[in-house]
Design a protein around this motif. Structure first.
Motif, PDB file in Angstrom:
ATOM      1  N   TYR A  79       7.471   3.020 -15.227  1.00  0.00           N
ATOM      2  CA  TYR A  79       8.257   3.677 -14.177  1.00  0.00           C
ATOM      3  C   TYR A  79       7.478   3.762 -12.869  1.00  0.00           C
ATOM      4  N   GLN A  80       6.163   3.953 -12.962  1.00  0.00           N
ATOM      5  CA  GLN A  80       5.331   3.979 -11.761  1.00  0.00           C
ATOM      6  C   GLN A  80       5.380   2.624 -11.048  1.00  0.00           C
ATOM      7  N   ILE A  81       5.375   1.556 -11.824  1.00  0.00           N
ATOM      8  CA  ILE A  81       5.457   0.214 -11.245  1.00  0.00           C
ATOM      9  C   ILE A  81       6.810   0.009 -10.566  1.00  0.00           C
ATOM     10  N   VAL A  82       7.877   0.509 -11.186  1.00  0.00           N
ATOM     11  CA  VAL A  82       9.202   0.423 -10.569  1.00  0.00           C
ATOM     12  C   VAL A  82       9.229   1.213  -9.265  1.00  0.00           C
ATOM     13  N   VAL A  83       8.656   2.413  -9.269  1.00  0.00           N
ATOM     14  CA  VAL A  83       8.586   3.226  -8.057  1.00  0.00           C
ATOM     15  C   VAL A  83       7.805   2.487  -6.976  1.00  0.00           C
ATOM     16  N   MET A  84       6.699   1.868  -7.372  1.00  0.00           N
ATOM     17  CA  MET A  84       5.886   1.114  -6.421  1.00  0.00           C
ATOM     18  C   MET A  84       6.694  -0.029  -5.815  1.00  0.00           C
ATOM     19  N   ALA A  85       7.409  -0.779  -6.626  1.00  0.00           N
ATOM     20  CA  ALA A  85       8.186  -1.923  -6.145  1.00  0.00           C
ATOM     21  C   ALA A  85       9.310  -1.478  -5.207  1.00  0.00           C
ATOM     22  N   VAL A  86      10.047  -0.446  -5.611  1.00  0.00           N
ATOM     23  CA  VAL A  86      11.156   0.048  -4.782  1.00  0.00           C
ATOM     24  C   VAL A  86      10.627   0.582  -3.448  1.00  0.00           C
ATOM     25  N   ALA A  87       9.537   1.331  -3.484  1.00  0.00           N
ATOM     26  CA  ALA A  87       8.970   1.878  -2.248  1.00  0.00           C
ATOM     27  C   ALA A  87       8.433   0.769  -1.344  1.00  0.00           C
ATOM     28  N   ALA A  88       7.833  -0.255  -1.931  1.00  0.00           N
ATOM     29  CA  ALA A  88       7.308  -1.367  -1.130  1.00  0.00           C
ATOM     30  C   ALA A  88       8.443  -2.121  -0.448  1.00  0.00           C
ATOM     31  N   VAL A  89       9.521  -2.387  -1.160  1.00  0.00           N
ATOM     32  CA  VAL A  89      10.671  -3.076  -0.567  1.00  0.00           C
ATOM     33  C   VAL A  89      11.300  -2.205   0.513  1.00  0.00           C
ATOM     34  N   ALA A  90      11.441  -0.912   0.244  1.00  0.00           N
ATOM     35  CA  ALA A  90      12.004  -0.002   1.242  1.00  0.00           C
ATOM     36  C   ALA A  90      11.115   0.044   2.490  1.00  0.00           C
ATOM     37  N   ALA A  91       9.812   0.070   2.305  1.00  0.00           N
ATOM     38  CA  ALA A  91       8.887   0.077   3.437  1.00  0.00           C
ATOM     39  C   ALA A  91       9.023  -1.210   4.241  1.00  0.00           C
ATOM     40  N   TYR A  92       9.170  -2.335   3.556  1.00  0.00           N
ATOM     41  CA  TYR A  92       9.336  -3.615   4.239  1.00  0.00           C
ATOM     42  C   TYR A  92      10.625  -3.628   5.056  1.00  0.00           C
ATOM     43  N   VAL A  93      11.724  -3.177   4.443  1.00  0.00           N
ATOM     44  CA  VAL A  93      13.018  -3.154   5.132  1.00  0.00           C
ATOM     45  C   VAL A  93      12.958  -2.234   6.352  1.00  0.00           C
ATOM     46  N   PHE A  94      12.270  -1.122   6.236  1.00  0.00           N
ATOM     47  CA  PHE A  94      12.172  -0.174   7.349  1.00  0.00           C
ATOM     48  C   PHE A  94      11.171  -0.631   8.411  1.00  0.00           C
ATOM     49  N   LEU A  95      10.002  -1.089   7.979  1.00  0.00           N
ATOM     50  CA  LEU A  95       8.925  -1.380   8.925  1.00  0.00           C
ATOM     51  C   LEU A  95       9.064  -2.719   9.647  1.00  0.00           C
ATOM     52  N   ALA A 124       0.838  -1.207   0.000  1.00  0.00           N
ATOM     53  CA  ALA A 124       0.000   0.000   0.000  1.00  0.00           C
ATOM     54  C   ALA A 124       0.868   1.249   0.000  1.00  0.00           C
ATOM     55  N   ILE A 125       1.954   1.223   0.774  1.00  0.00           N
ATOM     56  CA  ILE A 125       2.884   2.357   0.769  1.00  0.00           C
ATOM     57  C   ILE A 125       3.517   2.507  -0.608  1.00  0.00           C
ATOM     58  N   GLY A 126       3.855   1.393  -1.241  1.00  0.00           N
ATOM     59  CA  GLY A 126       4.379   1.435  -2.603  1.00  0.00           C
ATOM     60  C   GLY A 126       3.389   2.047  -3.580  1.00  0.00           C
ATOM     61  N   CYS A 127       2.111   1.717  -3.412  1.00  0.00           N
ATOM     62  CA  CYS A 127       1.075   2.304  -4.278  1.00  0.00           C
ATOM     63  C   CYS A 127       0.958   3.804  -4.063  1.00  0.00           C
ATOM     64  N   LEU A 128       1.101   4.248  -2.822  1.00  0.00           N
ATOM     65  CA  LEU A 128       1.077   5.694  -2.565  1.00  0.00           C
ATOM     66  C   LEU A 128       2.254   6.385  -3.254  1.00  0.00           C
ATOM     67  N   ALA A 129       3.430   5.760  -3.207  1.00  0.00           N
ATOM     68  CA  ALA A 129       4.595   6.326  -3.891  1.00  0.00           C
ATOM     69  C   ALA A 129       4.362   6.366  -5.397  1.00  0.00           C
ATOM     70  N   SER A 164       4.193   9.521  -7.965  1.00  0.00           N
ATOM     71  CA  SER A 164       5.000   9.588  -9.194  1.00  0.00           C
ATOM     72  C   SER A 164       4.165   9.966 -10.416  1.00  0.00           C
ATOM     73  N   THR A 165       2.842   9.754 -10.359  1.00  0.00           N
ATOM     74  CA  THR A 165       2.000  10.156 -11.503  1.00  0.00           C
ATOM     75  C   THR A 165       1.983  11.670 -11.667  1.00  0.00           C
ATOM     76  N   PHE A 166       2.186  12.412 -10.570  1.00  0.00           N
ATOM     77  CA  PHE A 166       2.188  13.874 -10.654  1.00  0.00           C
ATOM     78  C   PHE A 166       3.455  14.409 -11.312  1.00  0.00           C
ATOM     79  N   PHE A 167       4.452  13.554 -11.492  1.00  0.00           N
ATOM     80  CA  PHE A 167       5.687  13.935 -12.182  1.00  0.00           C
ATOM     81  C   PHE A 167       5.704  13.422 -13.611  1.00  0.00           C
ATOM     82  N   ASP A 168       4.523  13.016 -14.099  1.00  0.00           N
ATOM     83  CA  ASP A 168       4.334  12.549 -15.479  1.00  0.00           C
ATOM     84  C   ASP A 168       5.209  11.355 -15.840  1.00  0.00           C
TER      85      ASP A 168
END
Length: 151
Positions: free
Chosen positions: A46-62, A28-33, A37-41
């Motif tokens: 690329y949005q899917i990559v942002v989602m994946a990276v943010a989800a993994v980062a959230a997992y590592v942090f949380l 869900a955090i990845g989806c928010l990221a 990213s859609t606001f940066f066109d």
């Protein structure tokens, strides 16, 4: 596209509330990221990559944060974090069927009747005696007799 990411995020949060699995909140955090990213066109790949990276980062942090929080809650409520057979280690049991050297007997813990053996005991452990669980092999508990003065 941002609306799609919000809908997916909402569904994942609902799943998280129902299942309480850490990875769904991370997705869900990845989806928010990805929504941001859609606001940066950025394009959808690329949005899917942002989602994946943010989800993994959230997992590592949380994950460490949730583990620490869960452990502190267990400690505060006096619960042992061990589960399954490991939760029986160190527990006291009452012999309900005498344990002879080299043979199996039975003992009761919290109303459950277990097959037990006492490999380090050379004497019969009589009915009604207290023993302590020292290990297990499959569903057979290994026990040791408590000294007379500890009862």
């Amino acid at each position: 596209m941002w609306l799609v990411w919000i809908i997916i995020c909402t569904v994942l949060v609902i799943i998280e509330v129902i299942s309480q699995m850490i990875w769904t909140i991370c997705l869900a955090i990845g989806c928010l990221a990805a929504m941001i990213s859609t606001f940066f066109d950025l394009t959808v790949p690329y949005q899917i990559v942002v989602m994946a990276v943010a989800a993994v980062a959230a997992y590592v942090f949380l994950m460490p944060v949730f583990r620490k929080w869960h452990a502190s809650m267990d400690e505060k409520e006096g619960r042992d974090a061990r589960t399954g057979m490991d939760a029986l280690l160190g527990r006291k049991a009452v012999v309900v069927e005498e344990i002879r050297p080299g043979e199996l007997g039975r003992a009761r813990i919290d109303g459950d009747n277990w097959q037990v053996c006492a490999p380090h005991c050379n004497e019969v452990i009589r009915h009604g005696r207290e023993v302590v669980v020292t290990g297990y092999d499959s569903i057979i508990l290994t026990v040791a007799e408590l000294p007379e003065d500890s009862i």
